[in-house]
Design a protein around this motif. Structure first.
Motif, PDB file in Angstrom:
ATOM      1  N   SER A   1       0.886  -1.251  -0.078  1.00  0.00           N
ATOM      2  CA  SER A   1      -0.036  -0.034   0.079  1.00  0.00           C
ATOM      3  C   SER A   1       0.864   0.989  -0.094  1.00  0.00           C
ATOM      4  O   SER A   1       0.344   2.264  -0.453  1.00  0.00           O
ATOM      5  CB  SER A   1      -1.024  -0.008   1.305  1.00  0.00           C
ATOM      6  N   ARG A   2       2.150   1.195   0.308  1.00  0.00           N
ATOM      7  CA  ARG A   2       2.849   2.372   0.317  1.00  0.00           C
ATOM      8  C   ARG A   2       3.913   2.513  -0.636  1.00  0.00           C
ATOM      9  O   ARG A   2       4.967   3.235  -0.614  1.00  0.00           O
ATOM     10  CB  ARG A   2       3.667   2.374   1.866  1.00  0.00           C
ATOM     11  N   ARG A   3       4.007   1.532  -1.639  1.00  0.00           N
ATOM     12  CA  ARG A   3       4.965   1.385  -2.625  1.00  0.00           C
ATOM     13  C   ARG A   3       5.078   2.753  -3.634  1.00  0.00           C
ATOM     14  O   ARG A   3       5.766   3.114  -3.696  1.00  0.00           O
ATOM     15  CB  ARG A   3       4.740   0.162  -3.595  1.00  0.00           C
ATOM     16  N   GLY A   4       3.854   3.467  -3.478  1.00  0.00           N
ATOM     17  CA  GLY A   4       3.925   4.663  -4.358  1.00  0.00           C
ATOM     18  C   GLY A   4       4.471   5.450  -3.594  1.00  0.00           C
ATOM     19  O   GLY A   4       5.270   6.635  -4.462  1.00  0.00           O
ATOM     20  N   ASP A   5       4.895   5.645  -2.329  1.00  0.00           N
ATOM     21  CA  ASP A   5       5.497   6.818  -1.741  1.00  0.00           C
ATOM     22  C   ASP A   5       6.937   6.517  -1.792  1.00  0.00           C
ATOM     23  O   ASP A   5       7.679   7.657  -1.521  1.00  0.00           O
ATOM     24  CB  ASP A   5       5.128   6.728  -0.258  1.00  0.00           C
ATOM     25  N   TYR A   6       7.486   5.669  -2.421  1.00  0.00           N
ATOM     26  CA  TYR A   6       9.010   5.242  -2.481  1.00  0.00           C
ATOM     27  C   TYR A   6       9.158   4.993  -3.755  1.00  0.00           C
ATOM     28  O   TYR A   6      10.462   4.169  -4.150  1.00  0.00           O
ATOM     29  CB  TYR A   6       9.458   4.258  -1.360  1.00  0.00           C
ATOM     30  N   ALA A   7       8.496   5.103  -4.888  1.00  0.00           N
ATOM     31  CA  ALA A   7       8.491   4.461  -6.072  1.00  0.00           C
ATOM     32  C   ALA A   7       9.854   4.797  -6.765  1.00  0.00           C
ATOM     33  O   ALA A   7      10.231   4.098  -7.835  1.00  0.00           O
ATOM     34  CB  ALA A   7       7.467   4.956  -6.922  1.00  0.00           C
ATOM     35  N   GLY A   8      10.709   5.982  -6.561  1.00  0.00           N
ATOM     36  CA  GLY A   8      11.758   6.337  -7.484  1.00  0.00           C
ATOM     37  C   GLY A   8      12.919   6.065  -6.611  1.00  0.00           C
ATOM     38  O   GLY A   8      14.112   6.380  -7.133  1.00  0.00           O
TER      39      GLY A   8
END
Length: 399
Positions: free
Chosen positions: A368-375
């Motif tokens: 659920s939090r992968r988008g916050d650390y995507a780069g």
């Protein structure tokens, strides 16, 4: 019919270890290591050194083997290592640790952590609070113990937690607050205010504090403060560390946990049915390492800081945004300026593009939090200087 027992399937699924078809999911670590072998890329994905530790420690292991220290050691660990751990905690932190009742030696910090969770989790209503991103074994161990994982995010650039979010995560259902400091994978060393808030919340909600301090001697831009040294913390804190990172002996798997005798007894009750004992000739060698001069420990941190600077310079020259670590093996960088908004895909392409392997930070966060650390991408700096210089050169010339 599945050959995987239902209990294990539930545990594996909870820890993200199963693919959608129920088979064992390959990890990004295995995938990236295979890519390094296939392409000849420099592997800065895995966190282990490529050079040996201090000669005194290695020679002590050889001597122990020659002297016949090759059978089962005592279940708690050999007395000399227990004494050395106690001496170490007093020498560096002013902590009084009873070597006979308050310490056990484990098969690395991972077994110490798993034994602790299995021993102290009471049931499925218990929660374990961790900081996210987190070392990947935490979710697996929590799932194996049958508890629920609650996470508190760490945000760039400093990767310090928001104290309000921490307070919201810790409730009366919290059995354990798990603190990894210095932190893997971000390289953060937590502020004193963060540690004090962990202690306050643990007291308020009657939780146990478990600390993973394997990088304790590799903090270089901020001092490492064990939570057990804070007022009110000692009676409810189990402190975990190991020899692997400090002495560049990750394959020896010698760790330890210390804390109040009644908690240590509970952990030992579980640990004796896991590995029982391990590493007989390595235990006296680690005892020798813990008694090395202050100069050794200072130099280890200084050397690692220099390695991070070499790696960071290459990353900046390539166009990454670099978040300089305060401790530990790893440097985190943002690949978004290089078109790496999808860090996992970026890392899959990096071996062919630059001849370097790294790990996406999304490997250390919940779905659920992968988008916050995507780069964000993690690079290991615990390699020989010529290797890091070559990696830095490859990165700088590839973008």
């Amino acid at each position: 019919m599945s050959v995987i027992p239902g209990a294990w399937r539930r545990t594996a699924a909870g820890a993200g270890l199963l693919a959608s078809d129920g088979t064992v999911a390959p990890t990004i670590f295995a995938e990236m290591s295979a890519a390094a072998a296939r392409t000849g890329a420099i592997n800065l994905g895995q966190g282990f050194p490529d050079e040996d530790g201090p000669a005194e420690v290695l020679e002590a292991a050889r001597d122990a083997i020659a002297r016949g220290a090759n059978q089962y050691p005592p279940g708690r660990g050999i007395p000399d290592l227990l004494a050395a751990i106690s001496e170490h905690q007093r020498r560096f932190y002013g902590l009084d640790v009873d070597p006979e009742r308050e310490v056990i030696v484990t098969a690395g910090a991972t077994e110490a952590l798993t034994s602790t969770l299995l021993a102290l989790i009471d049931g499925p209503d218990d929660e374990v609070v961790v900081f996210e991103p987190y070392y990947d074994s935490y979710a697996a161990a929590v799932a194996l113990a049958g508890a629920r994982l609650r996470t508190v995010p760490l945000r760039a650039p400093d990767f310090q937690p928001d104290l309000d979010r921490l307070a919201a995560a810790v409730t009366d259902r919290t059995r354990i607050i798990l603190v990894n400091d210095p932190h893997n994978p971000t390289g953060a060393v937590f502020d004193r205010a963060v540690l004090a808030e962990v202690v306050r919340l643990a007291e308020l909600h009657d939780a146990i504090i478990v600390t993973d301090e394997v990088y304790e001697h590799l903090a270089f831009h901020a001092p490492h403060t064990p939570i057990a040294t804070l007022p009110g913390a000692g009676a409810r804190t189990l402190t975990i560390s190991s020899a692997g990172k400090t002495f560049s002996t990750t394959g020896w798997k010698i760790g330890w946990v210390h804390g109040p005798a009644e908690l240590i007894t509970a952990v030992l009750t579980v640990k004796q049915y896991l590995t029982y004992v391990n590493g007989s000739p390595f235990q006296p060698a680690v005892a020798a390492g813990l008694r090395l001069s202050d100069e050794f420990f200072t130099e280890a941190a200084t050397t690692l800081a220099t390695k991070h600077e070499i790696l960071g310079a290459g990353l900046r020259a390539a166009g990454f945004t670099v978040f300089a670590p305060q401790g530990g093996y790893f440097t985190v960088a943002d690949a978004s300026p290089l078109g790496g908004a999808d860090a996992a895909q970026f890392c899959r392409e990096l071996p062919e593009r630059a001849g370097v392997v790294a790990i996406p930070l999304t490997a250390f966060v919940s779905e659920s939090r992968r988008g916050d650390y995507a780069g964000l991408v993690r690079f290991a700096a615990c390699k020989r200087v010529p290797v890091l210089e070559e990696a830095a050169s490859r990165l700088a010339s590839s973008f």
